[in-house]
Structures are given as structure tokens and as C-alpha cells.
Design a protein around this motif. Structure first.
Motif, PDB file in Angstrom:
ATOM      1  N   HIS A 295      -6.943  31.549 -45.411  1.00  0.00           N
ATOM      2  CA  HIS A 295      -7.151  32.876 -45.993  1.00  0.00           C
ATOM      3  C   HIS A 295      -5.999  33.264 -46.911  1.00  0.00           C
ATOM      4  CE1 HIS A 295      -8.208  37.260 -45.953  1.00  0.00           C
ATOM      5  NE2 HIS A 295      -6.890  37.354 -46.074  1.00  0.00           N
TER       6      HIS A 295
ATOM      7  N   THR B 118      -6.052  31.388 -40.751  1.00  0.00           N
ATOM      8  CA  THR B 118      -5.190  32.385 -41.388  1.00  0.00           C
ATOM      9  C   THR B 118      -4.444  31.785 -42.575  1.00  0.00           C
ATOM     10  OG1 THR B 118      -3.348  31.945 -39.864  1.00  0.00           O
ATOM     11  CG2 THR B 118      -4.898  33.686 -39.245  1.00  0.00           C
TER      12      THR B 118
ATOM     13  N   ARG C 133      -8.520  38.734 -37.714  1.00  0.00           N
ATOM     14  CA  ARG C 133      -8.933  37.804 -36.656  1.00  0.00           C
ATOM     15  C   ARG C 133      -8.457  38.211 -35.272  1.00  0.00           C
ATOM     16  NH1 ARG C 133      -8.739  35.778 -41.400  1.00  0.00           N
ATOM     17  NH2 ARG C 133     -10.097  34.052 -42.061  1.00  0.00           N
TER      18      ARG C 133
ATOM     19  N   ALA D  12      -4.537  38.465 -42.592  1.00  0.00           N
ATOM     20  CA  ALA D  12      -5.491  37.518 -42.007  1.00  0.00           C
ATOM     21  C   ALA D  12      -5.490  37.593 -40.488  1.00  0.00           C
ATOM     22  CB  ALA D  12      -5.153  36.095 -42.468  1.00  0.00           C
ATOM     23  N   PHE D  13      -4.319  37.778 -39.876  1.00  0.00           N
ATOM     24  CA  PHE D  13      -4.259  37.893 -38.425  1.00  0.00           C
ATOM     25  C   PHE D  13      -4.911  39.180 -37.943  1.00  0.00           C
ATOM     26  CE2 PHE D  13      -1.166  34.402 -38.195  1.00  0.00           C
ATOM     27  CZ  PHE D  13      -1.564  33.804 -37.013  1.00  0.00           C
TER      28      PHE D  13
ATOM     29  N   THR E   2      -4.935  29.865 -36.210  1.00  0.00           N
ATOM     30  CA  THR E   2      -3.853  29.673 -37.186  1.00  0.00           C
ATOM     31  C   THR E   2      -4.324  29.020 -38.478  1.00  0.00           C
ATOM     32  OG1 THR E   2      -2.225  29.541 -35.412  1.00  0.00           O
ATOM     33  CG2 THR E   2      -1.576  28.674 -37.554  1.00  0.00           C
TER      34      THR E   2
ATOM     35  N   LEU F  93      -0.892  36.634 -44.940  1.00  0.00           N
ATOM     36  CA  LEU F  93      -0.984  36.022 -43.614  1.00  0.00           C
ATOM     37  C   LEU F  93      -1.108  37.100 -42.531  1.00  0.00           C
ATOM     38  CD1 LEU F  93      -0.877  33.060 -42.564  1.00  0.00           C
ATOM     39  CD2 LEU F  93       1.547  33.453 -42.068  1.00  0.00           C
TER      40      LEU F  93
END
Length: 241
Positions: free
Chosen positions: A29, A26, A84, A80-81, A23, A77
Motif C-alpha cells: 500500500h 502495508t 488494516r 495502511a496500518f 505487514t 505506512l
């Protein structure tokens, strides 16, 4: 006439899954992608909505908050997830019993399952998909952290969405919220739901009990107990404790 269905609203993080500690990365980022700044100030995230969290992050970094910036942050966001997902799959996990309980409730005609979460909808779908849990819930009737800053307001929103789709009313008598924080308990009661708190996050059973949920469970490991609890959790309005 058949009995009304029960609307079960699941929190995601630390209730159904552990995201593996991605988290903070993210948020860093997304902050950098939208403002050019790096995350230097941490904020409390447990039990809060994405809108409230991001607003505080931006303010802590002396960035003026606007709806346009918030929308951009949400997109960054989610991106970013996605980046990842492999790390989350490697480091994270579905919590003990989560899959079994979701599957058991999904088989019942008298239950509608969705989510009530501080995450955005794309991130919610992504997190559950990483761990193979996405097929058990109806994301269309869920409520998300971009819908409102106050988590309690999400309960009525999910109820309206479920009523619109399934053609029957959902009230505090047939809505159960399941989460792992005192804020989940507050949101459920203020929003109009009965609450089962699970001590699978950062709050133990005694802390959760002090928040006043109808029921506290240590975890979701015993499928039969959880299902019975969801279907038989006492109704505050009736005084049945």
C-alpha cells in the motif's frame, strides 16, 4: 539513595504481538501510494529498522531514495496500518504472557518500560493499542525505526530520552532489551544494554543462544519468571554470568 530504575526496552513484533500477517500488504500500500508501483520484491524485515527496510524496498524497485520520499512512505505506512486494524485484530494476537508481564512490570516503581522497535512510532502505538497493551509503556522515551537505520543506535537514544524525562542515568547496567531475533541481541550489546532473547518469533532458543544474549526464554508465559529475569539478568560488565 534509592537504587536506579531499570529501563526495559521491548521489541514489538513476535516479542509482544503477532500482527496477523498484515505487514506485506502495508508495504505494498505504502509503495503504491508514494511511487505508483506495486511490491514485487520482498525483503528481510525481522530485527531491522523501518528506515533500512524501506530504503531496500525502494532500491529493489529502482526508486531513488530521498529523505522526503522516506517521510512520505512513513506516513503512508501508518495510514495502511490504520486501514488494516480490524484485520490485525481478527488475525493477530498478543503473545502468551505479554499482557501479564507488561502489567506486572508497570506496577513496579523501580521499572520504566518502553519500546525499541523497527516500527515507526505511530505504527508502534497502533499495534499495541489494537491488543490493549499501550497503557503499560512510555512511548515518549522509546526509540523507533525512523530514528536511525542501525538498530543498535536506538539503544542510546532511548536511554537519553529516559534520562531526560526521569532525571537519572540509564546505562548497560540498568537497561534490558527484550527481543526475538539475533539482531536484537546484537543491537542491545552494541548499543549498551543487557539482552533477554525470547524464542517467540522465527528463531528457536538454540539460534538465539548462539547470538550471545545474557538469557534466553522460550516465551513470556510464566510472569514471575520473566519479571525475575528482567530484574536479575546478569551484568556482562561485571562478569556475573
Amino acid at each position: 539513595m534509592s537504587s536506579p530504575r531499570t529501563l526495559v526496552l521491548w521489541d514489538i513484533d513476535h516479542t509482544l504481538i503477532d500482527a496477523g500477517g498484515v505487514t506485506a500488504d502495508t508495504y505494498d500500500h505504502a509503495l503504491h501510494a508514494t511511487t505508483g508501483r506495486r511490491l514485487e520484491h520482498s525483503v528481510q524485515v525481522a530485527g531491522r529498522t523501518e528506515r533500512a527496510i524501506i530504503t531496500e524496498i525502494l532500491q529493489a524497485h529502482d526508486v531513488e531514495v530521498s529523505d522526503r520520499l522516506l517521510d512520505s512512505f512513513y506516513v503512508a505506512l501508518a495510514e495502511a496500518f490504520v486501514v488494516r486494524e480490524a484485520v490485525m485484530r481478527e488475525r493477530g494476537r498478543a503473545l502468551s504472557g505479554a499482557r501479564e508481564v507488561l502489567a506486572a512490570l508497570a506496577e513496579r516503581r523501580d521499572v520504566v518500560q518502553s519500546v525499541l522497535t523497527g516500527n515507526t512510532e505511530p505504527v508502534s502505538v497502533g499495534k499495541l493499542t489494537v491488543f490493549g497493551l499501550e497503557g503499560f509503556v512510555d512511548f515518549e522515551v522509546g526509540a523507533y525505526g525512523t530514528d536511525h537505520e542501525d538498530r543498535a543506535a536506538l539503544v542510546a537514544l532511548a536511554q537519553r530520552r529516559a534520562a531526560g524525562k526521569y532525571g537519572e542515568p540509564f546505562t548497560a547496567r540498568n537497561t534490558v532489551l527484550i527481543g526475538d531475533t539475533p539482531n536484537d541481541v546484537r543491537a542491545g550489546h552494541e548499543g549498551g544494554a543487557r539482552v533477554i532473547a525470547v524464542a517467540t518469533g522465527f528463531n528457536d532458543a538454540s539460534v538465539l543462544g548462539e547470538a550471545g544474549p545474557e538469557l534466553v526464554l522460550e516465551d513470556l508465559a510464566d510472569t514471575d519468571t520473566v519479571v525475575r529475569s528482567v530484574l536479575g539478568v546478569p551484568d556482562r560488565a561485571s562478569g556475573d554470568r
